[in-house]
Design an enzyme around this catalytic site. Structure first.
Site, PDB file in Angstrom:
ATOM      1  N   HIS A 190       0.767  -1.225   0.000  1.00  0.00           N
ATOM      2  CA  HIS A 190       0.000   0.000   0.000  1.00  0.00           C
ATOM      3  C   HIS A 190       0.818   1.307   0.000  1.00  0.00           C
ATOM      4  CE1 HIS A 190      -3.823   1.798   1.687  1.00  0.00           C
ATOM      5  NE2 HIS A 190      -3.012   2.791   1.436  1.00  0.00           N
ATOM      6  N   GLU A 445     -14.031  -5.153   0.334  1.00  0.00           N
ATOM      7  CA  GLU A 445     -12.635  -5.534   0.563  1.00  0.00           C
ATOM      8  C   GLU A 445     -12.507  -6.643   1.608  1.00  0.00           C
ATOM      9  OE1 GLU A 445     -10.456  -2.021   1.773  1.00  0.00           O
ATOM     10  OE2 GLU A 445     -12.148  -1.273   2.917  1.00  0.00           O
ATOM     11  N   ASP A 469      -7.070  -4.904   0.006  1.00  0.00           N
ATOM     12  CA  ASP A 469      -7.441  -5.642   1.207  1.00  0.00           C
ATOM     13  C   ASP A 469      -8.133  -6.957   0.867  1.00  0.00           C
ATOM     14  OD1 ASP A 469      -6.648  -4.511   3.706  1.00  0.00           O
ATOM     15  OD2 ASP A 469      -7.814  -2.740   3.175  1.00  0.00           O
ATOM     16  N   CYS A 516     -11.145  -0.142  -7.184  1.00  0.00           N
ATOM     17  CA  CYS A 516     -10.233   0.950  -6.815  1.00  0.00           C
ATOM     18  C   CYS A 516      -8.932   0.434  -6.204  1.00  0.00           C
ATOM     19  CB  CYS A 516     -10.909   1.928  -5.857  1.00  0.00           C
ATOM     20  SG  CYS A 516     -11.228   1.230  -4.244  1.00  0.00           S
TER      21      CYS A 516
END
Ligand code: PEP
Ligand code: MG
Length: 592
Positions: A190, A445, A469, A516
């Site tokens: 991330h 997620e 995630d 996303c």
């Protein structure tokens, strides 16, 4: 000189003095100049005094003798010559900060406790951990250690961390940091995404950089090659730092963005919408310049910038959300509510009780991606949540605003969040404020949300798949753990099946669906997702021009056939291989 090789995740060259951040124990290590040692020792003394006061007060409040004795034992530890005097010696000898010295002593004593036979004595390690935790808290009264890190960053510096979760990254002042490197990580990690959007060179997966690099050492980072040079020979320094500063001046080489306003479509006319994941307010105009048709994900926790969420007022948030809308000139803006961890909320006595009902021993409970975070945390801290939602309801009067709830695991959380939103709206209206319409979305997620996407879709306006995630939760792979990063497979059949399941559910309910997660910014995966029927994506702004180019050259019909076959394969490597072969055949006309 020493060289380390890792995985380059954000291109460019950065040079600076190393600042070490050990997130594992939440302890930061930095060097103290000789003139600052006395001050550091005084800080330690003050922390000891405050800790003793607190323990005395706790002891007085406690009714039973047993509990009282427990805290008496902790108070005695404060005066133990093995603890603070030893830590003070480390501060003076190694010229390091008090938190770090204290941690060294704790690690040393913990080994001793672990080795003793007597179970009663072994248990005392918990007391020691409590005392050290209390001292640490009192070393940084009124603020987290990250504030110190900010002060310690004497620019230009290179951040060397064991890991760098977004919650920590969000607290740093990136204008001072020329590059960062981490022990942990994988390509999809991330914070690498954040590094790219900040144009900060980054290398991850170095295993033990935090152990090998001394604070204050000159470090040169090449984020494209994954090279880290430690303490380069003096004659090469001017050249290397010159390269680094040239990079900072010119920024990244980017593909030319398409901002013509022509609707983006594949060769055979399938309309595709590309929006941007925006982490900083300043990125909104950059995203538009890259051709984004809106903001598909604004990670609102990044506006905290080192503060706890409670410190950011409704007014301050309202300003940011309104400004995002303004920057986007009428295009939609999706604000995700705070995806925060426990250390990003205030921990006053009362709040502490509601978050950690079992008392002080839990203050240092390990933070876990699967613990009290995100929507679970904001639903527990209603006032904080309502403040954010009021700001959003008010900002919605200025444009197309969507609110997105993160880490939802089932319909009850969505319903509860919606009811807090309704309360927030009512509060705004009762105050005579202007409330605008909001679209409500759920982030998919957590696997349970993916599997119940039809239920969620029937009670919200849109769904967004957060693959970062989703992959780690579905495959049970910690995306910050380098040792298992090879198992973090976006193309795993389980992930593709989940995505297909969500796509079908959203289609049946006629609810818009986007992706996303970082996955969509890989051109080959993007092609596969288009083949699976997905047509809305949100990605880091720098990836948008490439994605534009890829989409324009795709034949969606052909890709549907390719995706259909890919989804019948048994493993990620097989799917990747198949996709590579299929997409490089002339018929697919994919160029990246
Ligand atoms: C995701 O999980 O895919 C996502 C976009 O959220 P974040 O990366 O902020 O966890
Ligand atoms: Mg997420």
């Amino acid at each position: 000189m020493q060289r380390l090789k890792g995985i380059g995740v954000s291109p460019g060259v950065g040079a600076g003095r190393a600042v070490i951040l050990i997130q594992r124990t939440q302890v930061i290590r930095f060097s103290i100049p000789a003139a600052g040692i006395d001050g550091e020792l005084a800080r330690m003394d003050e922390a000891r005094r405050r800790s003793a006061d607190q323990l005395n007060r706790i002891q007085r409040r406690l009714p039973g003798r047993d509990l009282g004795a427990l805290f008496e034992a902790q108070r005695l530890m404060l005066d133990d010559p093995m603890l603070l005097p030893e830590a003070a010696a480390i501060v003076a000898d190694q010229r390091v900060n008090a938190e770090w010295a204290l941690q060294q002593i704790f690690d040393r004593l913990a080994l001793v406790f672990d080795a003793v036979e007597d179970p009663y004595l072994r248990e005392r390690k918990g007391d020691l951990a409590d005392v050290v935790g209390r001292l640490r808290m009192n070393l940084a009264p009124g603020g987290s250690g990250f504030r110190q890190l900010l002060r310690a960053c004497d620019p230009p510096c290179v951040l060397v961390a064991d890991e760098l979760p977004p919650s920590v990254a969000a607290q740093l002042d990136w204008t001072k940091i020329q590059a960062f490197i981490t022990d942990a990580g994988s390509r999809t990690y991330h914070t690498a995404i954040l590094a790219r959007s900040l144009h900060v060179p980054a290398v991850v997966g170095l295993h033990d950089a935090t152990g090998q690099i001394a604070p204050g050492t000159l470090v040169i980072v090449d984020g494209a090659e994954g090279d880290v040079t430690i303490d380069p020979p003096a004659e090469t320094v001017p050249m290397l730092t010159g390269v680094a500063s040239a990079f900072r001046r010119t920024g990244m080489v980017r593909l030319k963005a398409d901002t013509s306003g022509t609707p983006l479509q594949t060769l055979d006319g399938t309309r595709v919408i590309l929006e941007a994941n925006v982490d900083l307010l300043g990125d909104a105009s950059f995203a538009r310049a890259q051709g984004a048709e809106g903001i598909g994900l604004y990670r609102s926790e990044l506006l905290l910038a080192g503060r706890v969420a409670d410190e950011v007022t409704e007014e301050a948030q309202y300003e940011v959300y309104s400004q995002l809308l303004q920057e986007m000139h009428g295009a939609p803006v999706t604000v995700r509510t705070f995806d925060i961890d426990e250390d990003q909320v205030a921990t006053g006595e009362q709040q502490r009780d509601s978050l950690w009902p079992s008392g002080p021993a839990k203050y240092d409970a390990p933070r876990s991606r699967l613990g009290l975070r995100s929507i679970r945390l904001t639903l527990k801290r209603r006032e904080l949540f309502r403040t954010q939602l009021r700001a959003l309801v008010r900002a919605a009067a200025h444009g197309q605003l969507r609110v997105l709830f993160p880490f939802v695991s089932g319909i009850e959380e969505l319903r509860e969040a919606r009811s807090v939103l309704a309360e927030a709206r009512q509060e705004v209206e009762e105050r005579g404020g202007k409330a605008g319409p909001l679209q409500i979305g759920v982030m998919i997620e957590v696997p349970s949300a993916a599997l119940t996407a039809d239920l969620l879709a029937s009670e919200c306006d849109f769904l967004t798949i957060g693959t970062n995630d989703l992959i780690q939760c579905c495959l049970a792979v910690d995306r910050t753990d380098d040792r298992v990063s090879h198992l973090y497979e976006p193309m795993h059949p389980a992930i593709l099946r989940l995505i297909r399941h969500v796509r079908r559910a959203a289609g049946r309910r006629k609810v818009p669906l986007s992706v996303c997660g970082e996955m969509a910014s890989d051109p080959a995966v993007l092609a596969l997702l288009v083949g699976m029927g997905l047509t809305r994506f949100s990605m880091t702004p720098v990836a948008i021009p490439v994605a534009h180019q890829v989409i324009r050259d795709l034949d969606a019909k052909e890709l549907r056939r390719v995706a259909g076959q890919a989804l019948r394969l048994a493993s990620a490597p097989e799917i990747e291989q198949f996709l590579t072969d299929a997409l490089t055949r002339p018929a697919a006309k994919l160029q990246s």
